[in-house]
Write a protein that holds these residues in place. Structure first.
Motif, PDB file in Angstrom:
ATOM      1  N   TYR A 108      19.309  -1.593 -29.605  1.00 19.77           N
ATOM      2  CA  TYR A 108      19.472  -0.278 -30.224  1.00 19.77           C
ATOM      3  C   TYR A 108      19.185  -0.359 -31.719  1.00 19.77           C
ATOM      4  O   TYR A 108      19.409  -1.400 -32.345  1.00 19.77           O
ATOM      5  CB  TYR A 108      20.918   0.219 -30.052  1.00 19.77           C
ATOM      6  N   LEU A 109      18.753   0.751 -32.291  1.00 17.94           N
ATOM      7  CA  LEU A 109      18.605   0.880 -33.736  1.00 17.94           C
ATOM      8  C   LEU A 109      19.936   1.423 -34.254  1.00 17.94           C
ATOM      9  O   LEU A 109      20.323   2.550 -33.935  1.00 17.94           O
ATOM     10  CB  LEU A 109      17.453   1.834 -34.065  1.00 17.94           C
ATOM     11  N   GLU A 110      20.638   0.575 -35.016  1.00 16.38           N
ATOM     12  CA  GLU A 110      21.994   0.936 -35.450  1.00 16.38           C
ATOM     13  C   GLU A 110      22.048   1.338 -36.915  1.00 16.38           C
ATOM     14  O   GLU A 110      21.432   0.704 -37.768  1.00 16.38           O
ATOM     15  CB  GLU A 110      22.960  -0.234 -35.252  1.00 16.38           C
ATOM     16  N   ILE A 111      22.819   2.371 -37.185  1.00 15.62           N
ATOM     17  CA  ILE A 111      23.182   2.743 -38.552  1.00 15.62           C
ATOM     18  C   ILE A 111      24.482   2.020 -38.859  1.00 15.62           C
ATOM     19  O   ILE A 111      25.500   2.250 -38.213  1.00 15.62           O
ATOM     20  CB  ILE A 111      23.394   4.262 -38.704  1.00 15.62           C
ATOM     21  N   GLY A 112      24.427   1.123 -39.840  1.00 15.53           N
ATOM     22  CA  GLY A 112      25.614   0.392 -40.259  1.00 15.53           C
ATOM     23  C   GLY A 112      25.966   0.746 -41.687  1.00 15.53           C
ATOM     24  O   GLY A 112      25.104   1.189 -42.458  1.00 15.53           O
ATOM     25  N   TYR A 113      27.237   0.573 -42.051  1.00 16.68           N
ATOM     26  CA  TYR A 113      27.675   0.934 -43.397  1.00 16.68           C
ATOM     27  C   TYR A 113      28.916   0.150 -43.781  1.00 16.68           C
ATOM     28  O   TYR A 113      29.755  -0.162 -42.943  1.00 16.68           O
ATOM     29  CB  TYR A 113      27.955   2.441 -43.511  1.00 16.68           C
ATOM     30  N   ALA A 163      30.179   7.454 -47.380  1.00 17.52           N
ATOM     31  CA  ALA A 163      29.699   6.833 -46.141  1.00 17.52           C
ATOM     32  C   ALA A 163      28.974   7.850 -45.273  1.00 17.52           C
ATOM     33  O   ALA A 163      27.880   7.567 -44.767  1.00 17.52           O
ATOM     34  CB  ALA A 163      30.861   6.196 -45.370  1.00 17.52           C
ATOM     35  N   ILE A 164      29.537   9.031 -45.100  1.00 18.34           N
ATOM     36  CA  ILE A 164      28.876  10.029 -44.256  1.00 18.34           C
ATOM     37  C   ILE A 164      27.615  10.558 -44.926  1.00 18.34           C
ATOM     38  O   ILE A 164      26.603  10.802 -44.263  1.00 18.34           O
ATOM     39  CB  ILE A 164      29.838  11.174 -43.839  1.00 18.34           C
ATOM     40  N   ILE A 223      27.838   1.128 -34.021  1.00 20.72           N
ATOM     41  CA  ILE A 223      28.736   0.298 -33.233  1.00 20.72           C
ATOM     42  C   ILE A 223      30.012   0.131 -34.036  1.00 20.72           C
ATOM     43  O   ILE A 223      29.974  -0.340 -35.174  1.00 20.72           O
ATOM     44  CB  ILE A 223      28.087  -1.068 -32.929  1.00 20.72           C
ATOM     45  N   VAL A 224      31.142   0.540 -33.436  1.00 20.96           N
ATOM     46  CA  VAL A 224      32.396   0.591 -34.183  1.00 20.96           C
ATOM     47  C   VAL A 224      33.503  -0.066 -33.377  1.00 20.96           C
ATOM     48  O   VAL A 224      33.708   0.254 -32.203  1.00 20.96           O
ATOM     49  CB  VAL A 224      32.789   2.059 -34.509  1.00 20.96           C
ATOM     50  N   ARG A 225      34.216  -0.967 -34.020  1.00 23.16           N
ATOM     51  CA  ARG A 225      35.369  -1.601 -33.385  1.00 23.16           C
ATOM     52  C   ARG A 225      36.417  -0.533 -33.069  1.00 23.16           C
ATOM     53  O   ARG A 225      36.611   0.421 -33.819  1.00 23.16           O
ATOM     54  CB  ARG A 225      35.956  -2.668 -34.316  1.00 23.16           C
ATOM     55  N   ALA A 252      38.285   4.978 -39.416  1.00 22.77           N
ATOM     56  CA  ALA A 252      37.461   5.561 -40.485  1.00 22.77           C
ATOM     57  C   ALA A 252      35.977   5.525 -40.105  1.00 22.77           C
ATOM     58  O   ALA A 252      35.269   6.532 -40.272  1.00 22.77           O
ATOM     59  CB  ALA A 252      37.702   4.817 -41.796  1.00 22.77           C
ATOM     60  N   SER A 253      35.507   4.401 -39.559  1.00 24.45           N
ATOM     61  CA  SER A 253      34.103   4.317 -39.154  1.00 24.45           C
ATOM     62  C   SER A 253      33.816   5.194 -37.937  1.00 24.45           C
ATOM     63  O   SER A 253      32.722   5.750 -37.813  1.00 24.45           O
ATOM     64  CB  SER A 253      33.704   2.874 -38.870  1.00 24.45           C
TER      65      SER A 253
END
Length: 175
Positions: A88-93, A105-106, A128-130, A135-136
């Motif tokens: 997948y193409l992930e947006i991470g921050y 962040a948003i 992908i978020v734990r 918050a994520s």
């Protein structure tokens, strides 16, 4: 790859910027979802990984520069991530702790999503978020994403449930 928003400039990391990355990658508060802060070596490797991604893929995580004071406050961008044998193409921050709860962040994530879908022609982007990182999760939801699936990651010998949040071009065109 450079992206500009109302308050931010997202630009590629540069060689020698480990100290800026360390501001958040070595902060336990920021990196709790990774089971702890990064070592100096991990920070160096993180920067090298991003520099390689720019060359190989044309994208990666970008430094977030706040326009009001020209300060680097974090990173946001695109990486390829594998979940259940699918890429997948992930947006991470990640943001420095002092920049939390200001909408940065948003703002960055929305701009990266638009870039991925409109400029790169991606059909789908994910975050992908734990499962403990509320918050994520909220950033992903505010970025128009929905939970596609729940899966387990093993990181640093810790079993961690995660959510795969997703949005695609068909979702965007319906709004």
């Amino acid at each position: 790859m450079e992206i500009e928003t109302t308050r931010l400039i997202l630009r590629p990391w540069r060689a020698g910027e480990e100290a800026f990355l360390a501001q958040f990658l070595q902060d336990e508060r920021v990196m709790y979802a990774y089971e702890g802060a990064f070592s100096a070596e991990e920070v160096k490797n993180w920067l090298q990984w991003n520099l390689r991604l720019y060359q190989e893929k044309g994208y990666g995580l970008l430094a977030i520069v706040r326009k009001s004071d020209n300060k680097i406050i974090g990173e946001c961008g695109l990486t390829d991530q594998i979940v259940q044998d699918e890429t997948y193409l992930e947006i991470g921050y990640h943001l420095i702790y002092d920049a939390w709860k200001n909408g940065y962040a948003i703002e960055a994530a929305k701009a990266v999503k638009e870039y991925a879908l409109m400029q790169l022609g991606a059909k789908e982007v994910v975050s992908i978020v734990r499962d403990t990182n509320l918050a994520s999760m909220n950033v992903a939801i505010r970025n128009g994403m929905f939970v596609k699936e729940r899966f387990i990651k093993n990181y640093r010998n810790v079993v961690m449930p995660h959510y795969l949040f997703s949005t695609c071009t068909s979702t965007i065109s319906q709004k």
